[in-house]
Design a protein around this motif. Structure first.
Motif, PDB file in Angstrom:
ATOM      1  N   ALA A   1       0.821  -1.210   0.000  1.00  0.00           N
ATOM      2  CA  ALA A   1       0.000   0.000   0.000  1.00  0.00           C
ATOM      3  C   ALA A   1       0.857   1.264   0.000  1.00  0.00           C
ATOM      4  N   GLN A   2       1.942   1.266   0.755  1.00  0.00           N
ATOM      5  CA  GLN A   2       2.798   2.441   0.834  1.00  0.00           C
ATOM      6  C   GLN A   2       3.553   2.695  -0.463  1.00  0.00           C
ATOM      7  N   GLY A   3       3.814   1.652  -1.224  1.00  0.00           N
ATOM      8  CA  GLY A   3       4.566   1.796  -2.458  1.00  0.00           C
ATOM      9  C   GLY A   3       3.732   2.079  -3.687  1.00  0.00           C
ATOM     10  N   HIS A   4       2.426   2.220  -3.508  1.00  0.00           N
ATOM     11  CA  HIS A   4       1.534   2.406  -4.655  1.00  0.00           C
ATOM     12  C   HIS A   4       0.541   3.540  -4.408  1.00  0.00           C
ATOM     13  N   GLN A   5       0.028   4.091  -5.501  1.00  0.00           N
ATOM     14  CA  GLN A   5      -1.067   5.061  -5.450  1.00  0.00           C
ATOM     15  C   GLN A   5      -2.286   4.394  -6.087  1.00  0.00           C
ATOM     16  N   PHE A   6      -3.446   4.737  -5.582  1.00  0.00           N
ATOM     17  CA  PHE A   6      -4.695   4.110  -5.986  1.00  0.00           C
ATOM     18  C   PHE A   6      -5.705   5.198  -6.373  1.00  0.00           C
ATOM     19  N   PRO A   7      -5.574   5.772  -7.589  1.00  0.00           N
ATOM     20  CA  PRO A   7      -6.395   6.935  -7.938  1.00  0.00           C
ATOM     21  C   PRO A   7      -7.825   6.655  -8.395  1.00  0.00           C
ATOM     22  N   LYS A   8      -8.121   5.420  -8.848  1.00  0.00           N
ATOM     23  CA  LYS A   8      -9.471   5.217  -9.399  1.00  0.00           C
ATOM     24  C   LYS A   8      -9.832   3.745  -9.401  1.00  0.00           C
ATOM     25  N   LEU A   9     -11.121   3.509  -9.156  1.00  0.00           N
ATOM     26  CA  LEU A   9     -11.685   2.161  -9.203  1.00  0.00           C
ATOM     27  C   LEU A   9     -12.922   2.195 -10.083  1.00  0.00           C
ATOM     28  N   VAL A  10     -13.054   1.192 -10.960  1.00  0.00           N
ATOM     29  CA  VAL A  10     -14.247   1.059 -11.793  1.00  0.00           C
ATOM     30  C   VAL A  10     -14.800  -0.344 -11.577  1.00  0.00           C
ATOM     31  N   VAL A  11     -16.030  -0.429 -11.072  1.00  0.00           N
ATOM     32  CA  VAL A  11     -16.701  -1.722 -10.940  1.00  0.00           C
ATOM     33  C   VAL A  11     -17.473  -1.959 -12.235  1.00  0.00           C
ATOM     34  N   MET A  12     -17.136  -3.065 -12.911  1.00  0.00           N
ATOM     35  CA  MET A  12     -17.762  -3.348 -14.201  1.00  0.00           C
ATOM     36  C   MET A  12     -18.928  -4.328 -14.104  1.00  0.00           C
ATOM     37  N   ASP A  13     -18.884  -5.254 -13.157  1.00  0.00           N
ATOM     38  CA  ASP A  13     -19.937  -6.270 -13.075  1.00  0.00           C
ATOM     39  C   ASP A  13     -19.925  -6.875 -11.678  1.00  0.00           C
ATOM     40  N   ARG A  14     -21.040  -7.482 -11.324  1.00  0.00           N
ATOM     41  CA  ARG A  14     -21.170  -8.144 -10.032  1.00  0.00           C
ATOM     42  C   ARG A  14     -22.166  -9.279 -10.160  1.00  0.00           C
ATOM     43  N   ARG A  15     -22.017 -10.275  -9.310  1.00  0.00           N
ATOM     44  CA  ARG A  15     -22.931 -11.416  -9.283  1.00  0.00           C
ATOM     45  C   ARG A  15     -23.204 -11.744  -7.819  1.00  0.00           C
ATOM     46  N   PRO A  16     -24.504 -11.854  -7.449  1.00  0.00           N
ATOM     47  CA  PRO A  16     -24.804 -12.188  -6.050  1.00  0.00           C
ATOM     48  C   PRO A  16     -24.351 -13.611  -5.718  1.00  0.00           C
TER      49      PRO A  16
END
Length: 157
Positions: free
Chosen positions: A77-92
């Motif tokens: 976590a300290q060595g990376h940046q996390f600028p954006k997340l896109v959820v494309m699909d989900r299944r219950p």
């Protein structure tokens, strides 16, 4: 007074109204997608304890010493940046109790794009949803834009 920060999970909500209650232990994510979003936020905020807590008991990391895994999660976590997340699909959850979420994580390490797509499996452990496993593909392994994928079209490695 400046506005409260947006949540790192890219929900568009303020952090305090989105993932903060999960990170603080005030609530459990109501479904697999919210758990996945809260885990992405935990990486962005370098909250290794939450990442450990939300691993399913059957996840391979749980068979290793907790301190060792926490150190690895913190270092990543300290060595990376996390600028954006896109959820494309989900299944219950299916008959076996496994729910799936397909997402595209924008991740950078020292300016280098380390973004990936993952199909994650989650299972409820009686207390809350937990991360069970995932299949990750690097962008160079894809034949088109990552956002075009669905669970049905996710390529098997």
């Amino acid at each position: 007074m400046p506005p409260a920060p947006l949540c790192p999970c890219s929900s568009g909500l303020r952090y305090r109204e989105c993932c903060a209650p999960f990170h603080k232990g005030e609530a459990e994510p109501p479904d697999a997608e919210r758990l996945m979003r809260s885990r992405y936020s935990a990486f962005a905020l370098r909250d290794a304890a939450y990442l450990w807590k939300t691993l399913h008991p059957d996840h391979p990391y749980r068979s290793r010493p907790q301190g060792e895994v926490l150190r690895e999660l913190r270092a990543f976590a300290q060595g990376h940046q996390f600028p954006k997340l896109v959820v494309m699909d989900r299944r219950p959850a299916d008959a076996a109790g496994v729910a799936q979420v397909l997402f595209f994580a924008k991740v950078f390490e020292k300016g280098k794009d380390r973004s990936f797509v993952e199909r994650s499996d989650f299972r409820h452990d009686g207390t809350g949803w937990r991360y069970l496993s995932g299949v990750t593909l690097q962008l160079k392994e894809l034949r088109g834009p990552p956002e075009a994928l669905t669970l049905a079209t996710f390529p098997e490695p």
